[in-house]
Design a protein around this motif. Sequence first.
Motif, PDB file in Angstrom:
ATOM      1  N   VAL A   1       6.424   3.997 -23.415  1.00 50.78           N
ATOM      2  CA  VAL A   1       6.889   5.284 -23.952  1.00 50.78           C
ATOM      3  C   VAL A   1       7.938   5.889 -23.020  1.00 50.78           C
ATOM      4  N   ILE A   2       7.669   5.876 -21.722  1.00 51.09           N
ATOM      5  CA  ILE A   2       8.608   6.463 -20.751  1.00 51.09           C
ATOM      6  C   ILE A   2       9.946   5.741 -20.806  1.00 51.09           C
ATOM      7  N   VAL A   3       9.925   4.416 -20.763  1.00 53.06           N
ATOM      8  CA  VAL A   3      11.167   3.636 -20.779  1.00 53.06           C
ATOM      9  C   VAL A   3      11.935   3.856 -22.078  1.00 53.06           C
ATOM     10  N   SER A   4      11.231   3.879 -23.204  1.00 55.22           N
ATOM     11  CA  SER A   4      11.933   4.055 -24.475  1.00 55.22           C
ATOM     12  C   SER A   4      12.491   5.463 -24.642  1.00 55.22           C
ATOM     13  N   GLU A   5      11.793   6.465 -24.126  1.00 53.60           N
ATOM     14  CA  GLU A   5      12.285   7.838 -24.246  1.00 53.60           C
ATOM     15  C   GLU A   5      13.449   8.116 -23.297  1.00 53.60           C
ATOM     16  N   ILE A   6      13.438   7.506 -22.122  1.00 50.13           N
ATOM     17  CA  ILE A   6      14.531   7.701 -21.160  1.00 50.13           C
ATOM     18  C   ILE A   6      15.767   6.928 -21.595  1.00 50.13           C
ATOM     19  N   GLY A   7      15.560   5.715 -22.072  1.00 44.08           N
ATOM     20  CA  GLY A   7      16.700   4.878 -22.435  1.00 44.08           C
ATOM     21  C   GLY A   7      17.361   4.330 -21.184  1.00 44.08           C
ATOM     22  N   ASP A   8      18.685   4.374 -21.131  1.00 47.11           N
ATOM     23  CA  ASP A   8      19.429   3.893 -19.965  1.00 47.11           C
ATOM     24  C   ASP A   8      19.359   4.968 -18.877  1.00 47.11           C
ATOM     25  N   ILE A   9      18.744   4.642 -17.766  1.00 50.21           N
ATOM     26  CA  ILE A   9      18.550   5.611 -16.674  1.00 50.21           C
ATOM     27  C   ILE A   9      19.878   6.052 -16.062  1.00 50.21           C
ATOM     28  N   ARG A  10      20.911   5.226 -16.176  1.00 52.44           N
ATOM     29  CA  ARG A  10      22.206   5.567 -15.573  1.00 52.44           C
ATOM     30  C   ARG A  10      22.904   6.729 -16.268  1.00 52.44           C
ATOM     31  N   ARG A  11      22.427   7.129 -17.433  1.00 56.97           N
ATOM     32  CA  ARG A  11      23.041   8.285 -18.102  1.00 56.97           C
ATOM     33  C   ARG A  11      22.623   9.596 -17.454  1.00 56.97           C
ATOM     34  N   PHE A  12      21.649   9.549 -16.529  1.00 60.40           N
ATOM     35  CA  PHE A  12      21.239  10.725 -15.769  1.00 60.40           C
ATOM     36  C   PHE A  12      21.740  10.566 -14.340  1.00 60.40           C
ATOM     37  N   PRO A  13      22.757  11.330 -13.937  1.00 51.58           N
ATOM     38  CA  PRO A  13      23.350  11.141 -12.615  1.00 51.58           C
ATOM     39  C   PRO A  13      22.419  11.506 -11.464  1.00 51.58           C
ATOM     40  N   ASN A  14      21.424  12.345 -11.722  1.00 53.74           N
ATOM     41  CA  ASN A  14      20.463  12.707 -10.675  1.00 53.74           C
ATOM     42  C   ASN A  14      19.118  13.034 -11.321  1.00 53.74           C
ATOM     43  N   PRO A  15      18.062  13.097 -10.506  1.00 55.50           N
ATOM     44  CA  PRO A  15      16.732  13.349 -11.082  1.00 55.50           C
ATOM     45  C   PRO A  15      16.598  14.722 -11.733  1.00 55.50           C
ATOM     46  N   LYS A  16      17.387  15.696 -11.303  1.00 57.91           N
ATOM     47  CA  LYS A  16      17.312  17.033 -11.903  1.00 57.91           C
ATOM     48  C   LYS A  16      17.731  17.004 -13.370  1.00 57.91           C
ATOM     49  N   LYS A  17      18.736  16.197 -13.687  1.00 55.93           N
ATOM     50  CA  LYS A  17      19.186  16.076 -15.081  1.00 55.93           C
ATOM     51  C   LYS A  17      18.098  15.442 -15.943  1.00 55.93           C
ATOM     52  N   LEU A  18      17.408  14.453 -15.389  1.00 55.39           N
ATOM     53  CA  LEU A  18      16.319  13.807 -16.128  1.00 55.39           C
ATOM     54  C   LEU A  18      15.156  14.772 -16.334  1.00 55.39           C
ATOM     55  N   CYS A  19      14.832  15.561 -15.316  1.00 55.48           N
ATOM     56  CA  CYS A  19      13.754  16.549 -15.447  1.00 55.48           C
ATOM     57  C   CYS A  19      14.121  17.621 -16.472  1.00 55.48           C
ATOM     58  N   SER A  20      15.378  17.985 -16.530  1.00 56.72           N
ATOM     59  CA  SER A  20      15.833  18.943 -17.531  1.00 56.72           C
ATOM     60  C   SER A  20      15.711  18.349 -18.931  1.00 56.72           C
ATOM     61  N   TYR A  21      16.074  17.088 -19.082  1.00 57.49           N
ATOM     62  CA  TYR A  21      15.947  16.385 -20.363  1.00 57.49           C
ATOM     63  C   TYR A  21      14.494  16.349 -20.830  1.00 57.49           C
ATOM     64  N   ALA A  22      13.570  16.213 -19.870  1.00 57.14           N
ATOM     65  CA  ALA A  22      12.138  16.146 -20.199  1.00 57.14           C
ATOM     66  C   ALA A  22      11.524  17.534 -20.375  1.00 57.14           C
ATOM     67  N   GLY A  23      12.276  18.586 -20.085  1.00 54.39           N
ATOM     68  CA  GLY A  23      11.756  19.941 -20.270  1.00 54.39           C
ATOM     69  C   GLY A  23      10.833  20.387 -19.161  1.00 54.39           C
ATOM     70  N   LEU A  24      11.062  19.899 -17.949  1.00 53.08           N
ATOM     71  CA  LEU A  24      10.190  20.219 -16.817  1.00 53.08           C
ATOM     72  C   LEU A  24      10.844  21.165 -15.819  1.00 53.08           C
ATOM     73  N   VAL A  25      11.873  21.877 -16.269  1.00 52.07           N
ATOM     74  CA  VAL A  25      12.557  22.831 -15.401  1.00 52.07           C
ATOM     75  C   VAL A  25      12.493  24.219 -16.036  1.00 52.07           C
ATOM     76  N   PRO A  26      12.574  25.265 -15.214  1.00 53.09           N
ATOM     77  CA  PRO A  26      12.519  26.615 -15.783  1.00 53.09           C
ATOM     78  C   PRO A  26      13.823  26.988 -16.487  1.00 53.09           C
ATOM     79  N   ARG A  27      13.689  27.861 -17.453  1.00 56.98           N
ATOM     80  CA  ARG A  27      14.844  28.396 -18.163  1.00 56.98           C
ATOM     81  C   ARG A  27      15.570  29.340 -17.204  1.00 56.98           C
ATOM     82  N   THR A  28      16.887  29.271 -17.181  1.00 56.52           N
ATOM     83  CA  THR A  28      17.685  30.133 -16.309  1.00 56.52           C
ATOM     84  C   THR A  28      18.586  31.018 -17.158  1.00 56.52           C
TER      85      THR A  28
END
Length: 147
Positions: A37-64
Motif C-alpha cells: 500500500v505504501i509503495v503504491s500510494e507513494i509511486g516514484d519516490i523521486r517526485r518528492f524532493p525532500n521528506p517534508k513534501k512527502l509528509c505534506s502529501y500524506a497529510g501529516l503536517v499542520p495547516r499554515t
Amino acid sequence: MEEKQRTDNKISQLCKMDENAMLLTSVKGIRYYSAMVIVSEIGDIRRFPNPKKLCSYAGLVPRTVQSGNHVYHGRIIKECNQNLKWILNQCVHLHIRFCKENQITKLYYRVMKKKEKNKATIAVSRKMLTIIWHMLMKGEEVKCKCQ
C-alpha cells in the motif's frame, strides 16, 4: 478462510517481486500488505524532493495560514492521500507494540505525555514516513535495535 489464505499468498508474492516493498518490510510494524500500500500510494519516490513534501502529501503536517507578519499553524491538513495516512497510522501502532526501546517509540510516549494519543500517532507517522523516504531514496534497510 481458504480465500483469505490465497489472497495473503498473492500479496506476499507480489511484495517479494517489488524491491522497494521488500525494503520497507525491514521496518518493524510494516508487513507485506502495508508495504505494498505504501509503495503504491507513494509511486516514484523521486517526485518528492525532500521528506517534508512527502509528509505534506500524506497529510501529516499542520495547516499554515499566513497574513502579513502573522503565521498560524492549525490542525493537520485534510486534503491529502487518506490511504497513505491510514496505513501509516496502522503501522505505527504495530511498531510501538513490538519495539519498546527505539527512537520512534520514545517519541510516541514523549508526545503522548504532553499532548494526546492521536497527536502522538501523527507525530510518529511523520517520523516513520521520513525514515521511509530516506530508505527508498538510498535503497538501504533501516537498522533497528528491537530485532
